[in-house]
Design a protein around this motif. Structure first.
Motif, mmCIF file in Angstrom:
data_model
loop_
_atom_site.group_PDB
_atom_site.id
_atom_site.type_symbol
_atom_site.label_atom_id
_atom_site.label_comp_id
_atom_site.label_asym_id
_atom_site.label_seq_id
_atom_site.Cartn_x
_atom_site.Cartn_y
_atom_site.Cartn_z
ATOM 1 N N ALA A 58 -5.555 15.797 3.183
ATOM 2 C CA ALA A 58 -6.500 14.836 2.595
ATOM 3 C C ALA A 58 -7.818 15.530 2.261
ATOM 4 O O ALA A 58 -8.412 15.271 1.208
ATOM 5 N N ARG A 120 -4.149 6.465 -6.951
ATOM 6 C CA ARG A 120 -3.711 5.089 -6.669
ATOM 7 C C ARG A 120 -2.264 4.842 -7.085
ATOM 8 O O ARG A 120 -1.478 4.297 -6.324
ATOM 9 N N GLU A 123 0.269 8.868 -6.715
ATOM 10 C CA GLU A 123 0.488 9.211 -5.317
ATOM 11 C C GLU A 123 0.683 7.969 -4.454
ATOM 12 O O GLU A 123 0.890 8.074 -3.254
ATOM 13 N N ARG A 125 -1.269 5.588 -3.277
ATOM 14 C CA ARG A 125 -2.187 5.435 -2.157
ATOM 15 C C ARG A 125 -2.844 4.059 -2.216
ATOM 16 O O ARG A 125 -2.980 3.472 -3.282
ATOM 17 N N ASP A 129 -7.444 4.224 0.940
ATOM 18 C CA ASP A 129 -7.223 5.679 0.959
ATOM 19 C C ASP A 129 -7.968 6.357 -0.193
ATOM 20 O O ASP A 129 -8.595 7.400 -0.003
#
Length: 178
Positions: A58, A120, A123, A125, A129
């Motif tokens: 991350a 968004r 990936e 997420r 996130d």
């Protein structure tokens, strides 16, 4: 595990997804390689402190997004305007062509909009996130996603049926009322 071995283990485990993210952000293989390399060089220089971070992947993604946005600010968009739009001599159902159209449309978004869309939807997420990765609020993520999707629909109408529809999108809500 010594510094070099632990860094190599990190690179071996995360190089492919980081390279994919770099390519989606830059839209060019060579620029993606440069972006990933610059992030990894920055990371190895600080590896003694970084290797104790819980989620190094991350951290690397966030560093990559920030580095890309910084590069774009310095170099400009690189877009070349033309008087006439290109002729579209293809079937809209051609998936390879749609990937190219999507890539070209993504390249015309702002770096932050592109980062939000890639993180968004590509990936997959959560908004939380993405907000954490970009260092912004969830409201900013929602706003950037809304504006980016609207711009993608305007730039490439043939992609519109395949683009996600946000729950708070006024067009979506209005269409549901009819």
């Amino acid at each position: 595990m010594d510094r070099d071995a632990s860094f190599q283990a990190f690179v071996d485990a995360h190089q492919r997804p980081l390279m994919r993210l770099a390519y989606l952000l830059t839209g060019e293989a060579h620029l993606a390689e440069d972006l990933l390399q610059s992030v990894l060089v920055r990371m190895i220089g600080r590896w003694a402190k970084l290797r104790h971070i819980d989620n190094l992947a991350a951290y690397a993604r966030r560093t990559m997004v920030n580095q890309h946005i910084s590069w774009r600010r310095r170099r400009g968009s690189g877009e070349v305007p033309s008087a006439e739009p290109p002729d579209r001599a293809y079937s809209p159902e051609d998936s390879a062509v749609l990937r190219i159209v999507l890539r070209q449309a993504l390249m015309r978004l702002t770096p932050k909009q592109r980062a939000v869309i890639v993180l968004r939807f590509y990936e997959d997420r959560t908004e939380r996130d993405v907000a954490d990765l970009l260092g912004c609020s969830i409201g900013t993520v929602k706003s950037q996603a809304h504006h980016a999707l609207a711009r993608l629909r305007a730039l490439a109408p043939e992609l519109a049926p395949r683009l996600p529809v946000l729950d708070d999108d006024p067009a979506h809500v209005e269409g549901a009322r009819r």
